[in-house]
Design a protein around this motif. Sequence first.
Motif, short mmCIF file in Angstrom:
data_model
loop_
_atom_site.label_atom_id
_atom_site.label_comp_id
_atom_site.label_asym_id
_atom_site.label_seq_id
_atom_site.Cartn_x
_atom_site.Cartn_y
_atom_site.Cartn_z
N ARG D 139 0.84 -1.21 0.00
CA ARG D 139 0.00 0.00 0.00
C ARG D 139 0.87 1.26 0.00
NH1 ARG D 139 -4.95 -1.55 4.26
NH2 ARG D 139 -6.05 -2.90 2.78
N ASP D 144 -1.73 3.09 -2.89
CA ASP D 144 -3.13 2.67 -2.95
C ASP D 144 -3.54 2.04 -1.63
OD1 ASP D 144 -5.59 1.57 -3.35
OD2 ASP D 144 -5.01 0.25 -5.00
N GLU D 146 -6.21 0.97 -0.70
CA GLU D 146 -7.26 -0.06 -0.83
C GLU D 146 -6.69 -1.40 -1.29
OE1 GLU D 146 -10.68 1.02 -0.36
OE2 GLU D 146 -9.51 2.72 0.41
N ASP D 148 -5.60 -4.91 -1.59
CA ASP D 148 -5.94 -5.95 -0.60
C ASP D 148 -6.00 -7.34 -1.25
OD1 ASP D 148 -6.58 -7.02 1.87
OD2 ASP D 148 -8.17 -5.56 2.25
#
Lengths: 303, 303, 303, 303
Positions: D139, D144, D146, D148
């Motif tokens: 991340r 980013d 998000e 995941d």
Amino acid sequence: MDFQAVVDQVHQEVTPHIGEGKVADYIPELATVDPKQFGFAVATVDGTVHSAGDVRTPFAIESISKVFALALVLGKKDSGIWDRVHREPSGTPFNSLIQLELEQGIPRNPYINPGAIVVTDQLLTDSGDALAAMRALLRAETGDAELDVDSVTAASEARTGDRNRALAYLMASFGNMRNRVDDSLDHYFRQCSLAITCEQLAKAGLLVARHGVRADGGQLMEREDARHIIALMTTCGTYDAAGEFAYRIGLPCKSGVGGGILAVMPDQCAIAAWGPGLDVHGNSVTGAMALESFVRATGDTVF
Amino acid sequence: MDFQAVVDQVHQEVTPHIGEGKVADYIPELATVDPKQFGFAVATVDGTVHSAGDVRTPFAIESISKVFALALVLGKKDSGIWDRVHREPSGTPFNSLIQLELEQGIPRNPYINPGAIVVTDQLLTDSGDALAAMRALLRAETGDAELDVDSVTAASEARTGDRNRALAYLMASFGNMRNRVDDSLDHYFRQCSLAITCEQLAKAGLLVARHGVRADGGQLMEREDARHIIALMTTCGTYDAAGEFAYRIGLPCKSGVGGGILAVMPDQCAIAAWGPGLDVHGNSVTGAMALESFVRATGDTVF
Amino acid sequence: MDFQAVVDQVHQEVTPHIGEGKVADYIPELATVDPKQFGFAVATVDGTVHSAGDVRTPFAIESISKVFALALVLGKKDSGIWDRVHREPSGTPFNSLIQLELEQGIPRNPYINPGAIVVTDQLLTDSGDALAAMRALLRAETGDAELDVDSVTAASEARTGDRNRALAYLMASFGNMRNRVDDSLDHYFRQCSLAITCEQLAKAGLLVARHGVRADGGQLMEREDARHIIALMTTCGTYDAAGEFAYRIGLPCKSGVGGGILAVMPDQCAIAAWGPGLDVHGNSVTGAMALESFVRATGDTVF
Amino acid sequence: MDFQAVVDQVHQEVTPHIGEGKVADYIPELATVDPKQFGFAVATVDGTVHSAGDVRTPFAIESISKVFALALVLGKKDSGIWDRVHREPSGTPFNSLIQLELEQGIPRNPYINPGAIVVTDQLLTDSGDALAAMRALLRAETGDAELDVDSVTAASEARTGDRNRALAYLMASFGNMRNRVDDSLDHYFRQCSLAITCEQLAKAGLLVARHGVRADGGQLMEREDARHIIALMTTCGTYDAAGEFAYRIGLPCKSGVGGGILAVMPDQCAIAAWGPGLDVHGNSVTGAMALESFVRATGDTVF
């Protein structure tokens, strides 16, 4: 033949060597066994037992259980077991994964660990309770309704069973397990931990020596299937020393790391030898000696 | 037992399958053999021979010669041969170098190629002329003073023998050759090219079935050593299919890529089957069928 | 960069370790070399040489010759060499037959023994005289018209070359030799026995560092092919320790059991280190140390 | 250099081949990916990204995660990881147990499955939550928040992870697992299921190309350790095709069966290519093509 005399002679010849070899230590519970024990028993096909030494001390049956698991699976027609396991000597140690990977998850024979796990997995499917099926068989053949798993050994097996888990998951990855790996291994670990004495093992071995005829006269499996079991004992029964056993002893044998060895002279007798000390291949040192001594005394082998 | 009736029944059962399998083609000369041939012969320990089919057509003895080479070496006391070759099934094809490298140049057993090369190398040292020693033995046991090497096959073996050269040089690199590699291989190639008939092979096999007693009543080797030869036939006699042969047939066997198979029922008889077509392991298809049929008819195996 | 200062620092750092390692003893002649020697030389792409230590003492080039043999074969268009040898690290010792058998006689890469034998076999076909071709190349690049085979070492190689014979015959059995095995091996043994000094090796290595440009300005092979040679040095150049060399040193290297190591920093320099004592993988102990020291001093690797 | 022009040229050259190769099917979820996708992105060390194609479509990072796991473990001093995993090419497929058994449970390198499992097991011990540590790193490097795990892929990995379980239990049997096998594998399966885009992968790869310098200017690991990571990508980064990649492409690479390949040109740029279709070794077909095209256009490799 005066089998009692032979048994006594074997006992006498082996006595100076009692304690030789190295007690299995990869299962911690086995390492606690007193190495200075030895037993020898011969059961003739009429059911008579001759014995000498520590023949009423229970020990862990370990890999000798593989013979009885295979007998139970073969006793059920059309188990399809021979699609799941081959019938060749392996040329490698009993717990090796190498050949199993090269041969796509089909174990070389039912007497190395992965092959025996497959047989127990099949027995679990066939019977619903593999351990109960084998215990019932051994109780019936030995006449001992108390014969059971040594739970301390079973727990020790489970705790140290990572190599067997690796074997089972490798087979699962090739689609060669029918039940959950944990379930089949649970039955396998307990089956290996059945406590049996030398006299009992000789009696139970008559099932094989009589080509499938049980103590009660019933037929567990066909004569042909019993011959198959004996053939496999000869070519694959003593880990990566089967050739050496055939050479030195000349009787079909199956050994276990608990120190027991079961041998048969087809249509004549079953022989059980027990001494906890093992050689480098995992076979009992005094057990092998006893069988050599027995063959020398009787002058008879399958060859 | 009416062995002639059994032999005739075997012949009848196998007849529809004559020609099955694939004639060995890695030795060009073998590839020229007509596959539509089959012979079956049983010699009982009293010397009587019962036979049916193409039992007087010579074929290349190939790996069956390994039995007689070992017998000659064991017949000489203290050859030290067991320091140079082990007694275990290999779990790999007959001409594999893998295990030989891992096990430092000591072959797994005397019936795979590297093991047999070592035995011939030893016989060359012991006798001065390995080929002459074996030819003399086979002439004496078969009563055929003309029995000899097929020189075309021998030349073909030598021309295509690079894999055997690789095996021999690998052993030489580990110090496990006593003579020049080329010399030992020359004897080995010629020994494999001895031409023998089915009837002769059965007669010669009596040497083993009678535990070392020769046709003239002499003792070539000790009873114990003959047992060792038989044990090794059982665990290692049919390449990487020894387990399967023990399972399906239950008799000690030694096969050759010439299509012959020699089997023994100790103290009873020697059996020779011949059909040139081989299975994927290098064993005669109709030969194996004939032995299965024979065992079914007699109801008898070593197990 | 002041390369002479770097070279002197490397020499100083390695000096306390001179004599470490074990002189190769599987070739008797190599075992007679005095272990207490060490040389280090750097040749920059403009042809200047900086050196320290025993840099004018000839030693056996051994496996470093494999780089020059490959360069000669790649210099001839369409040799088809990549149909005969792969380009992967082997994961096994340099003289192993195992992978070679599993992969049907195609060696893993040109820098292990079987791969190098195939390259020499190809060079013999291409040039008519593989040894003469390589000797001419090294004479031209080093400017030493006397550079030649050490005939005592060559005889020693041939006498103890059974493992290489096994490799070559195994490849022959798969159809991967173009000349008689004995002929190709004769060139191979002599090529390995070329005597070269540390300074000469650095100069000759410029052929690679300059991506194929020769001392006289000619182009031996295409830039692309020189990159291939360097890539293979990185992944396969130091036997079963190539990963470790890439990790510790970070320069493309090729070592020989004579104790030499050739490394290159593409477009910058060729580095030659020599110390007769080897580690367990067959790489020079002080040679590897020197290269680590060099990289520490220059702060530069290909990574 | 005009990297955008290079990227566009690569895209154009690969376009006719989009869809080639075989989407991984051993993890069912991966098999559902549309093969007709392709992305290519180059991030220069100053942080600029040039890209073309499907560069914002997330795909499973799979084995490329092994680079970041190793970076995290090396970032912590004295993890002792090099006692638990070697640094050599394996010469065998990524999920093979053979070498692992022969070498006593120590994997050959951190980029084959057993090696990566050991690294994740170590990261779990070091960080308390291996997945969280890696997710946080990616991340931060990609910017980013998000980014995941794709939970459907993770579940699919776990359901079909028997081969990885076999590897892990085999290592456990040799004492080379620190946490419960199920726990470490849970982190491993989820780490492999992290969804990342081509642009993000190029950005994250700068961590390696900048020798450990993070997007925020911090130093994750020492320059030396980053070099080690790059060296290992070169010798072991693309399964049993690392030699071929070094030969054909000449850049340190790490591939994943999700179809991604990360390559680095040290101190210059990180390159990410993605195409779901794989070759027989498990490397993206169009990804490898793109890297070849890139190297042709720039004229530059590490060699």
